[in-house]
Design a protein around this motif. Structure first.
Motif, PDB file in Angstrom:
ATOM      1  N   ILE A 138       0.714  -0.991  -0.084  1.00 32.92           N
ATOM      2  CA  ILE A 138       0.265   0.137  -0.101  1.00 32.92           C
ATOM      3  C   ILE A 138       0.650   1.190  -0.001  1.00 32.92           C
ATOM      4  N   PRO A 139       0.375   2.436  -0.776  1.00 29.26           N
ATOM      5  CA  PRO A 139      -0.653   2.413  -1.439  1.00 29.26           C
ATOM      6  C   PRO A 139      -0.662   1.523  -2.645  1.00 29.26           C
TER       7      PRO A 139
ATOM      8  N   THR B 251      -1.458   1.282  -6.619  1.00 29.69           N
ATOM      9  CA  THR B 251      -1.086   2.220  -7.783  1.00 29.69           C
ATOM     10  C   THR B 251      -2.601   2.452  -8.208  1.00 29.69           C
ATOM     11  N   GLY B 252      -2.681   3.851  -8.474  1.00 25.29           N
ATOM     12  CA  GLY B 252      -4.004   4.448  -9.247  1.00 25.29           C
ATOM     13  C   GLY B 252      -5.129   4.571  -8.127  1.00 25.29           C
ATOM     14  N   VAL B 253      -4.940   4.438  -6.895  1.00 20.52           N
ATOM     15  CA  VAL B 253      -6.044   4.644  -5.773  1.00 20.52           C
ATOM     16  C   VAL B 253      -5.486   5.505  -4.675  1.00 20.52           C
ATOM     17  N   PRO B 254      -6.396   6.625  -4.815  1.00 21.89           N
ATOM     18  CA  PRO B 254      -5.789   7.700  -3.577  1.00 21.89           C
ATOM     19  C   PRO B 254      -5.747   7.121  -2.406  1.00 21.89           C
ATOM     20  N   LEU B 255      -4.651   7.482  -1.539  1.00 16.69           N
ATOM     21  CA  LEU B 255      -4.481   7.181  -0.267  1.00 16.69           C
ATOM     22  C   LEU B 255      -5.951   7.169   0.631  1.00 16.69           C
ATOM     23  N   ALA B 256      -6.813   8.387   0.433  1.00 17.56           N
ATOM     24  CA  ALA B 256      -7.781   8.594   1.230  1.00 17.56           C
ATOM     25  C   ALA B 256      -8.940   7.414   0.897  1.00 17.56           C
ATOM     26  N   GLU B 257      -8.766   6.809  -0.178  1.00 17.46           N
ATOM     27  CA  GLU B 257      -9.903   5.675  -0.637  1.00 17.46           C
ATOM     28  C   GLU B 257      -9.301   4.271  -0.381  1.00 17.46           C
TER      29      GLU B 257
ATOM     30  N   TYR C 232      -4.993 -11.922   4.281  1.00 17.88           N
ATOM     31  CA  TYR C 232      -3.841 -11.224   4.448  1.00 17.88           C
ATOM     32  C   TYR C 232      -3.164 -10.800   5.903  1.00 17.88           C
ATOM     33  N   THR C 233      -1.590 -11.024   6.020  1.00 16.21           N
ATOM     34  CA  THR C 233      -1.263 -10.685   7.301  1.00 16.21           C
ATOM     35  C   THR C 233      -0.569  -9.454   7.628  1.00 16.21           C
ATOM     36  N   ASP C 234      -0.113  -8.909   6.370  1.00 17.12           N
ATOM     37  CA  ASP C 234       0.655  -7.621   6.406  1.00 17.12           C
ATOM     38  C   ASP C 234       0.382  -6.684   5.488  1.00 17.12           C
ATOM     39  N   ALA C 235       0.623  -5.526   5.723  1.00 16.59           N
ATOM     40  CA  ALA C 235       0.603  -4.358   4.797  1.00 16.59           C
ATOM     41  C   ALA C 235       1.894  -3.599   4.682  1.00 16.59           C
ATOM     42  N   TRP C 236       2.636  -3.390   3.720  1.00 17.24           N
ATOM     43  CA  TRP C 236       3.959  -2.815   3.416  1.00 17.24           C
ATOM     44  C   TRP C 236       4.027  -1.769   2.779  1.00 17.24           C
ATOM     45  N   SER C 237       4.407  -0.587   3.013  1.00 23.95           N
ATOM     46  CA  SER C 237       4.414   0.479   2.263  1.00 23.95           C
ATOM     47  C   SER C 237       5.802   0.819   1.424  1.00 23.95           C
ATOM     48  N   ALA C 238       6.207   1.894   0.725  1.00 25.13           N
ATOM     49  CA  ALA C 238       7.372   1.922  -0.004  1.00 25.13           C
ATOM     50  C   ALA C 238       7.602   3.254  -0.082  1.00 25.13           C
ATOM     51  N   GLU C 239       8.754   3.882  -0.502  1.00 24.52           N
ATOM     52  CA  GLU C 239       8.963   5.338  -0.720  1.00 24.52           C
ATOM     53  C   GLU C 239      10.034   5.465  -1.933  1.00 24.52           C
ATOM     54  N   THR C 240       9.400   5.989  -2.879  1.00 26.10           N
ATOM     55  CA  THR C 240       9.952   6.531  -4.052  1.00 26.10           C
ATOM     56  C   THR C 240       9.755   7.944  -4.456  1.00 26.10           C
TER      57      THR C 240
ATOM     58  N   ALA D 166       6.543   6.755   3.257  1.00 20.62           N
ATOM     59  CA  ALA D 166       6.293   5.342   3.562  1.00 20.62           C
ATOM     60  C   ALA D 166       5.520   5.533   5.062  1.00 20.62           C
ATOM     61  N   PHE D 167       5.726   6.191   5.662  1.00 25.14           N
ATOM     62  CA  PHE D 167       5.124   6.167   7.099  1.00 25.14           C
ATOM     63  C   PHE D 167       3.374   6.439   7.286  1.00 25.14           C
ATOM     64  N   THR D 168       3.042   7.616   6.432  1.00 20.75           N
ATOM     65  CA  THR D 168       1.507   8.044   6.570  1.00 20.75           C
ATOM     66  C   THR D 168       0.646   6.847   6.286  1.00 20.75           C
ATOM     67  N   PRO D 169       0.863   5.934   4.957  1.00 19.14           N
ATOM     68  CA  PRO D 169      -0.159   4.960   4.842  1.00 19.14           C
ATOM     69  C   PRO D 169      -0.112   4.107   5.898  1.00 19.14           C
ATOM     70  N   LEU D 170       0.808   3.779   6.670  1.00 19.78           N
ATOM     71  CA  LEU D 170       0.841   2.638   7.755  1.00 19.78           C
ATOM     72  C   LEU D 170       0.164   3.189   9.039  1.00 19.78           C
ATOM     73  N   ALA D 171       0.305   4.477   9.207  1.00 22.54           N
ATOM     74  CA  ALA D 171      -0.403   5.092  10.224  1.00 22.54           C
ATOM     75  C   ALA D 171      -1.733   4.948  10.069  1.00 22.54           C
ATOM     76  N   LEU D 172      -2.378   5.158   8.996  1.00 25.41           N
ATOM     77  CA  LEU D 172      -4.033   4.868   8.515  1.00 25.41           C
ATOM     78  C   LEU D 172      -3.925   3.624   8.790  1.00 25.41           C
ATOM     79  N   ALA D 173      -3.329   2.471   8.142  1.00 26.65           N
ATOM     80  CA  ALA D 173      -3.631   1.248   8.329  1.00 26.65           C
ATOM     81  C   ALA D 173      -3.804   0.702   9.699  1.00 26.65           C
ATOM     82  N   SER D 174      -2.951   1.280  10.393  1.00 27.30           N
ATOM     83  CA  SER D 174      -2.873   0.706  11.956  1.00 27.30           C
ATOM     84  C   SER D 174      -4.204   0.823  12.607  1.00 27.30           C
ATOM     85  N   GLN D 175      -5.034   2.003  12.085  1.00 24.35           N
ATOM     86  CA  GLN D 175      -6.424   2.181  12.703  1.00 24.35           C
ATOM     87  C   GLN D 175      -7.436   1.396  11.789  1.00 24.35           C
ATOM     88  N   TRP D 176      -7.143   1.331  10.539  1.00 25.45           N
ATOM     89  CA  TRP D 176      -8.217   0.598   9.784  1.00 25.45           C
ATOM     90  C   TRP D 176      -8.232  -0.720   9.752  1.00 25.45           C
ATOM     91  N   ASP D 177      -7.166  -1.363  10.238  1.00 27.00           N
ATOM     92  CA  ASP D 177      -7.306  -2.892  10.314  1.00 27.00           C
ATOM     93  C   ASP D 177      -6.152  -3.176  11.512  1.00 27.00           C
TER      94      ASP D 177
END
Length: 318
Positions: A9-10, A12-18, A31-39, A44-55
């Protein structure tokens, strides 16, 4: 079913807010894991902060954060923040990244990558354990985290070749690799050893249209394999001769010729494609070869929406 099954996550083609609806259902799908990237997209950190609350059932990780583009103290702060949001469920993945990202895009000299990642890894171990750290190797004097995590996160290291793989085996909790086939996993394991966790992002295009998958895959391979660190990785893996025509054409400015020079077998090695069931079987071949944690990166194409692809590629779809 494998013990671990991750998603990038995020998507491709899906806004983070969605992403909420996708992420909130991941554990129910197996699924057991969600992993971000940074290019050049989301950090890398914001998507995981959201995911920590979503699941709250997911293990979360960065794959990877460059050790150059943040100061050591800030990197420790951000890791501690995620560790606090997801106690016992956050893994910090760090690495050198590449000259393009570090120097060309961020204006930071890309020098002594092995030493930089080694020294940052050692600093992070101490800082995330709550120690007051003075470390001349990374230029830190008297730093101490305010509110170090009760359970310091595991740290895994991006490693493509023997030097980094050995460093990961000695000083990290595992290694993250990328762009490889199941047979290549055995080569990597031969250096890393059997004990450490081995993670890899797998690019997956769930479509029965092999030509479409190969067309997409050629663009991705050309973008990555012409980067020196990946060119050297595949030289070590034994693909140097197969990729030389692509690299020669690319260096000459012939982008069309470079794409045409990538053999089908290279694309089929490095891009997981086929029906969703065939893709799941292929992912398990990586696990059978020694991969601990496959991290699915859904490649757009094949007619499925991102949410449909996530469901189709889930372990629960079997």
């Amino acid at each position: 079913m494998t013990a671990r099954w991750g998603l990038t996550i995020p998507m491709t083609g899906v806004p983070l807010a969605e992403h909420r609806e996708i992420v909130a259902g991941l554990t129910d799908l197996g699924y057991t894991d969600a992993w971000s990237a940074e290019t050049n997209g989301a950090d890398a950190f914001t998507p995981l902060a959201l995911a920590s609350q979503w699941d709250p059932g997911l293990r979360l990780g960065t794959a990877i954060v460059p050790v150059y583009t943040r100061g050591p103290a800030l990197l420790a702060q951000q890791a501690a923040t995620l560790a606090g949001l997801a106690p016992g469920r956050f893994v910090l993945g760090v690495g050198t990244s590449s000259e393009t990202i570090v120097q060309r895009w961020n204006g930071i000299p890309f020098t002594e990558p092995y030493q930089r990642v080694r020294d940052t890894l050692r600093f992070l171990r101490k800082a995330l354990a709550g120690e007051k750290v003075t470390d001349e190797a990374v230029g830190v004097k008297g730093f101490k985290l305010d509110g170090a995590p009760d359970e310091p996160p595991s740290i895994v290291l991006a490693a493509l070749r023997p030097g980094m793989l050995r460093l990961a085996a000695r000083e990290a909790d595992g290694a993250i690799t990328n762009w490889l086939s199941p047979d290549d996993v055995r080569t990597v394991r031969g250096v890393l050893g059997d004990g450490p966790e081995l993670l890899a992002r797998l690019f997956v295009c769930p479509t029965d249209d092999a030509e479409e998958a190969r067309r997409i895959g050629r663009w991705m391979i050309a973008a990555y394999m012409t980067v020196p660190v990946y060119a050297a990785f595949h030289e070590w893996l034994g693909r140097g001769d197969a990729l030389k025509p692509m690299n020669d054409a690319w260096a000459a400015g012939d982008r069309k010729g470079a794409l045409a020079a990538i053999p089908d077998e290279v694309v089929d090695d490095l891009i997981v494609h086929g029906s969703p069931a065939a893709c799941r079987d292929r992912i398990r071949q990586y696990v059978d070869a020694g991969l601990t944690t496959p991290i699915v990166a859904v490649v757009p194409g094949g007619g499925l929406s991102p949410a449909e692809a996530v469901r189709a590629l889930a372990p629960s779809a079997d």
